[in-house]
Design a protein around this motif. Structure first.
Motif, PDB file in Angstrom:
ATOM      1  N   ASP A  82      -7.213   5.418  -0.220  1.00 40.28           N
ATOM      2  CA  ASP A  82      -6.781   5.297   1.173  1.00 40.28           C
ATOM      3  C   ASP A  82      -7.302   4.008   1.802  1.00 40.28           C
ATOM      4  O   ASP A  82      -6.592   3.356   2.590  1.00 40.28           O
ATOM      5  N   ALA A  83      -8.535   3.645   1.471  1.00 42.44           N
ATOM      6  CA  ALA A  83      -9.084   2.381   1.976  1.00 42.44           C
ATOM      7  C   ALA A  83      -8.281   1.203   1.416  1.00 42.44           C
ATOM      8  O   ALA A  83      -8.029   0.216   2.121  1.00 42.44           O
ATOM      9  N   TRP A  84      -7.869   1.339   0.169  1.00 39.30           N
ATOM     10  CA  TRP A  84      -7.068   0.266  -0.437  1.00 39.30           C
ATOM     11  C   TRP A  84      -5.699   0.165   0.231  1.00 39.30           C
ATOM     12  O   TRP A  84      -5.213  -0.939   0.479  1.00 39.30           O
ATOM     13  N   VAL A  85      -5.067   1.282   0.537  1.00 33.02           N
ATOM     14  CA  VAL A  85      -3.756   1.275   1.187  1.00 33.02           C
ATOM     15  C   VAL A  85      -3.829   0.523   2.518  1.00 33.02           C
ATOM     16  O   VAL A  85      -2.927  -0.249   2.865  1.00 33.02           O
ATOM     17  N   GLN A  86      -4.904   0.728   3.262  1.00 31.69           N
ATOM     18  CA  GLN A  86      -5.065   0.021   4.527  1.00 31.69           C
ATOM     19  C   GLN A  86      -5.221  -1.478   4.306  1.00 31.69           C
ATOM     20  O   GLN A  86      -4.730  -2.291   5.091  1.00 31.69           O
ATOM     21  N   LEU A  87      -5.876  -1.837   3.219  1.00 28.22           N
ATOM     22  CA  LEU A  87      -6.062  -3.256   2.899  1.00 28.22           C
ATOM     23  C   LEU A  87      -4.755  -3.897   2.451  1.00 28.22           C
ATOM     24  O   LEU A  87      -4.466  -5.058   2.775  1.00 28.22           O
ATOM     25  N   ALA A  88      -3.930  -3.127   1.739  1.00 20.16           N
ATOM     26  CA  ALA A  88      -2.662  -3.638   1.193  1.00 20.16           C
ATOM     27  C   ALA A  88      -1.520  -3.414   2.173  1.00 20.16           C
ATOM     28  O   ALA A  88      -0.423  -2.988   1.797  1.00 20.16           O
ATOM     29  N   ASN A  89      -1.774  -3.750   3.429  1.00 21.49           N
ATOM     30  CA  ASN A  89      -0.839  -3.434   4.504  1.00 21.49           C
ATOM     31  C   ASN A  89       0.118  -4.598   4.796  1.00 21.49           C
ATOM     32  O   ASN A  89       0.225  -5.070   5.932  1.00 21.49           O
ATOM     33  N   ASP A  90       0.790  -5.072   3.768  1.00 20.29           N
ATOM     34  CA  ASP A  90       1.772  -6.152   3.949  1.00 20.29           C
ATOM     35  C   ASP A  90       2.661  -6.174   2.713  1.00 20.29           C
ATOM     36  O   ASP A  90       2.396  -5.493   1.725  1.00 20.29           O
ATOM     37  N   ILE A  91       3.740  -6.979   2.778  1.00 16.52           N
ATOM     38  CA  ILE A  91       4.587  -7.118   1.588  1.00 16.52           C
ATOM     39  C   ILE A  91       3.921  -8.062   0.597  1.00 16.52           C
ATOM     40  O   ILE A  91       3.069  -8.875   0.962  1.00 16.52           O
ATOM     41  N   ALA A  92       4.303  -7.945  -0.649  1.00 13.85           N
ATOM     42  CA  ALA A  92       3.695  -8.738  -1.711  1.00 13.85           C
ATOM     43  C   ALA A  92       4.271 -10.142  -1.731  1.00 13.85           C
ATOM     44  O   ALA A  92       5.415 -10.369  -1.334  1.00 13.85           O
ATOM     45  N   PRO A  93       3.489 -11.110  -2.224  1.00 13.65           N
ATOM     46  CA  PRO A  93       4.070 -12.418  -2.508  1.00 13.65           C
ATOM     47  C   PRO A  93       5.035 -12.294  -3.686  1.00 13.65           C
ATOM     48  O   PRO A  93       5.090 -11.244  -4.344  1.00 13.65           O
ATOM     49  N   THR A  94       5.777 -13.316  -3.946  1.00 14.31           N
ATOM     50  CA  THR A  94       6.751 -13.268  -5.033  1.00 14.31           C
ATOM     51  C   THR A  94       6.061 -13.136  -6.386  1.00 14.31           C
ATOM     52  O   THR A  94       5.174 -13.929  -6.723  1.00 14.31           O
ATOM     53  N   GLY A 122       0.800  -1.221   0.000  1.00 13.39           N
ATOM     54  CA  GLY A 122       0.000   0.000   0.000  1.00 13.39           C
ATOM     55  C   GLY A 122       0.829   1.266   0.000  1.00 13.39           C
ATOM     56  O   GLY A 122       0.601   2.171  -0.811  1.00 13.39           O
ATOM     57  N   GLU A 123       1.809   1.347   0.894  1.00 11.38           N
ATOM     58  CA  GLU A 123       2.609   2.565   0.951  1.00 11.38           C
ATOM     59  C   GLU A 123       3.503   2.709  -0.271  1.00 11.38           C
ATOM     60  O   GLU A 123       3.833   3.825  -0.682  1.00 11.38           O
ATOM     61  N   THR A 124       3.900   1.585  -0.861  1.00 12.46           N
ATOM     62  CA  THR A 124       4.752   1.633  -2.048  1.00 12.46           C
ATOM     63  C   THR A 124       3.994   2.108  -3.279  1.00 12.46           C
ATOM     64  O   THR A 124       4.541   2.832  -4.115  1.00 12.46           O
ATOM     65  N   LEU A 125       2.724   1.735  -3.381  1.00 10.21           N
ATOM     66  CA  LEU A 125       1.984   1.999  -4.621  1.00 10.21           C
ATOM     67  C   LEU A 125       0.907   3.073  -4.475  1.00 10.21           C
ATOM     68  O   LEU A 125       0.157   3.312  -5.423  1.00 10.21           O
ATOM     69  N   ARG A 126       0.828   3.720  -3.325  1.00  8.92           N
ATOM     70  CA  ARG A 126      -0.273   4.655  -3.109  1.00  8.92           C
ATOM     71  C   ARG A 126      -0.391   5.704  -4.212  1.00  8.92           C
ATOM     72  O   ARG A 126      -1.467   5.947  -4.755  1.00  8.92           O
ATOM     73  N   ASP A 127       0.721   6.341  -4.560  1.00 13.77           N
ATOM     74  CA  ASP A 127       0.660   7.414  -5.556  1.00 13.77           C
ATOM     75  C   ASP A 127       0.259   6.885  -6.926  1.00 13.77           C
ATOM     76  O   ASP A 127      -0.496   7.534  -7.653  1.00 13.77           O
ATOM     77  N   LEU A 128       0.755   5.711  -7.284  1.00  8.85           N
ATOM     78  CA  LEU A 128       0.415   5.144  -8.592  1.00  8.85           C
ATOM     79  C   LEU A 128      -1.039   4.675  -8.633  1.00  8.85           C
ATOM     80  O   LEU A 128      -1.738   4.862  -9.630  1.00  8.85           O
ATOM     81  N   MET A 129      -1.501   4.042  -7.535  1.00 18.18           N
ATOM     82  CA  MET A 129      -2.877   3.556  -7.507  1.00 18.18           C
ATOM     83  C   MET A 129      -3.881   4.707  -7.495  1.00 18.18           C
ATOM     84  O   MET A 129      -5.003   4.584  -8.000  1.00 18.18           O
TER      85      MET A 129
END
Length: 420
Positions: free
Chosen positions: A203-215, A187-194
């Motif tokens: 902002d709701a999506w950033v809270q949902l994407a609150n972890d690192i990505a799978p490979t 979420g924090e990595t892609l906020r501006d692009l999303m």
């Protein structure tokens, strides 16, 4: 000047990292046409050669003898946990070939090869042992390390099994890069692009994407368009608020629903960000969306490549104090059964093998180990009065043999697609 020859260079993930670590590219060799175009349009002064890296008509390795670094990310399917793990029996395997290229022709001061986590598994213990033994025979000290991109500022787990080898006079100056416990979320990595197209629910999506990505999975030319991997991976992406059934052309707009109703998809630019690409680099990808996604998805994350590259550079410069290298006195032992069979000239029964081992083993475990060995080595067997006896034969991997089946497979158009 510290020059690098990079094999299986891809679209430049490792290349960018090594460049940022201070290396200059003497040559980059890559099979995929789109990846070669990407390298050429971003670094027009580099020598980029397209084709099978093992083709003797494509380039002359001896022309680069003594280069500072030989590096590459050779094909991973032979070792992938998701595949059949054929290892040396897989005609796509270029790992052993790259090691032989290092010690017999290019003879660099340092070697860097990276692959998937599967190569670190017990299944490939003998394969790893063979590689270290071959390097040691040529005066190199090699070491393996499982590194996670998420420990180097990348918002993605992406474990990579990395081999670094240096000549003995440089090896004691090498230290693996320090890893960070700080991790960036999707979420924090892609906020501006999303949110670039005015999506009101970012902002709701950033809270949902609150972890690192799978490979990330780059996929192959044999299977459809761009998506984020197999079913289990797509489920992990869904938990992060991402629809993994494809890659979008653009970020969600003002009318895109709340992520509780409809999940957004990633764009290629977002995927590149998750692989560690910095927008400020201005790195342009050749081809259409699917080709671009595959280039990025298969890449070695630049920040991880840079971190390892800087450690190698410091070793070559003797920048830090040397430290004790246990590998010089007693090489790392990955597979004791392989070592016993390798050192024996005669056939050995299971009881004879067990008697020579210096680590705990039982007959059942030994039987499984020999079965694994037989997938990467020719294991000769004969019957004796005491039962079966075994002797270690030739390594099955492609190391440049002119009569190896890889050449026939590669000459076939379907085979070429499979290898690539």
């Amino acid at each position: 000047m510290f020059e690098v020859v990079e094999i299986c260079a891809g679209a430049g993930g490792q290349a960018i990292g090594l460049e940022r670590a201070g290396f200059e590219h003497a040559l980059a060799v890559e099979l995929d046409g789109f990846a070669c175009e990407t390298l050429r349009q971003n670094r027009p002064d580099w020598k980029v050669v397209q084709g099978d890296v093992a083709d003797r008509n494509l380039w002359t390795p001896a022309d680069y003898e003594g280069v500072a670094l030989l590096a590459g990310g050779v094909p991973c399917p032979p070792f992938s946990i998701a595949g059949k793990q054929l290892g040396a029996s897989d005609e796509r395997d270029l790992f052993a070939w790259a090691v032989e290229l290092c010690i017999n022709e290019v003879k660099p001061r340092a070697l860097l090869l990276e692959n998937v986590r599967g190569l670190s598994m017990p299944r490939f213990a003998a394969y790893r042992q063979h590689v270290l033994d071959r390097l040691a025979s040529a005066g190199y000290v090699g070491d393996w390390r499982l590194l996670h991109a998420s420990s180097f500022g990348v918002a993605q787990l992406r474990p990579r099994f990395v081999l670094v080898a240096l000549k003995e006079e440089d090896a004691s100056y090498f230290r693996w890069p320090e890893q960070s416990s700080l991790q960036r979320t999707v979420g924090e990595t892609l906020r501006d692009l999303m949110g670039a197209n005015g999506w009101p629910h970012v902002d709701a999506w950033v809270q949902l994407a609150n972890d690192i990505a799978p490979t990330l999975v780059g996929g192959s030319k044999k299977h459809g368009g761009a998506d984020l991997g197999p079913t289990r991976a797509k489920r992990a992406w869904r938990e992060l608020g991402v629809d993994g059934l494809g890659v979008a052309n653009e970020a969600p707009g003002p009318d895109h629903p709340h992520p509780d109703i409809k999940l957004p998809k990633l764009t290629v630019q977002m995927v590149a960000r998750l692989q560690g690409w910095d927008d400020a680099w201005g790195w342009r990808l050749a081809g259409r969306k699917t080709a671009q996604y595959r280039q990025v998805g298969n890449a070695f994350p630049p920040p991880l490549a840079e971190a390892v590259g800087r450690s190698i550079m410091r070793a070559l410069e003797h920048a830090d104090e040397p430290h004790d290298m246990p590998e010089l006195a007693s090489p790392t032992l990955h597979d004791p059964v392989y070592r016993v069979l390798k050192e024996a000239e005669e056939f050995l029964t299971p009881s004879a093998i067990l008697g020579r081992l210096t680590v705990p083993y039982d007959a059942i475990k030994l039987e499984r180990r020999i079965a694994h060995l037989s997938r990467d080595f020719d294991i000769e067997m004969k019957e004796t009065k005491s039962g079966p006896a075994y002797r270690l034969g030739e390594f099955k991997a492609f190391i440049g043999q002119p009569d190896h089946e890889r050449h026939d497979v590669f000459a076939n158009r379907a085979g070429r697609s499979r290898i690539s």
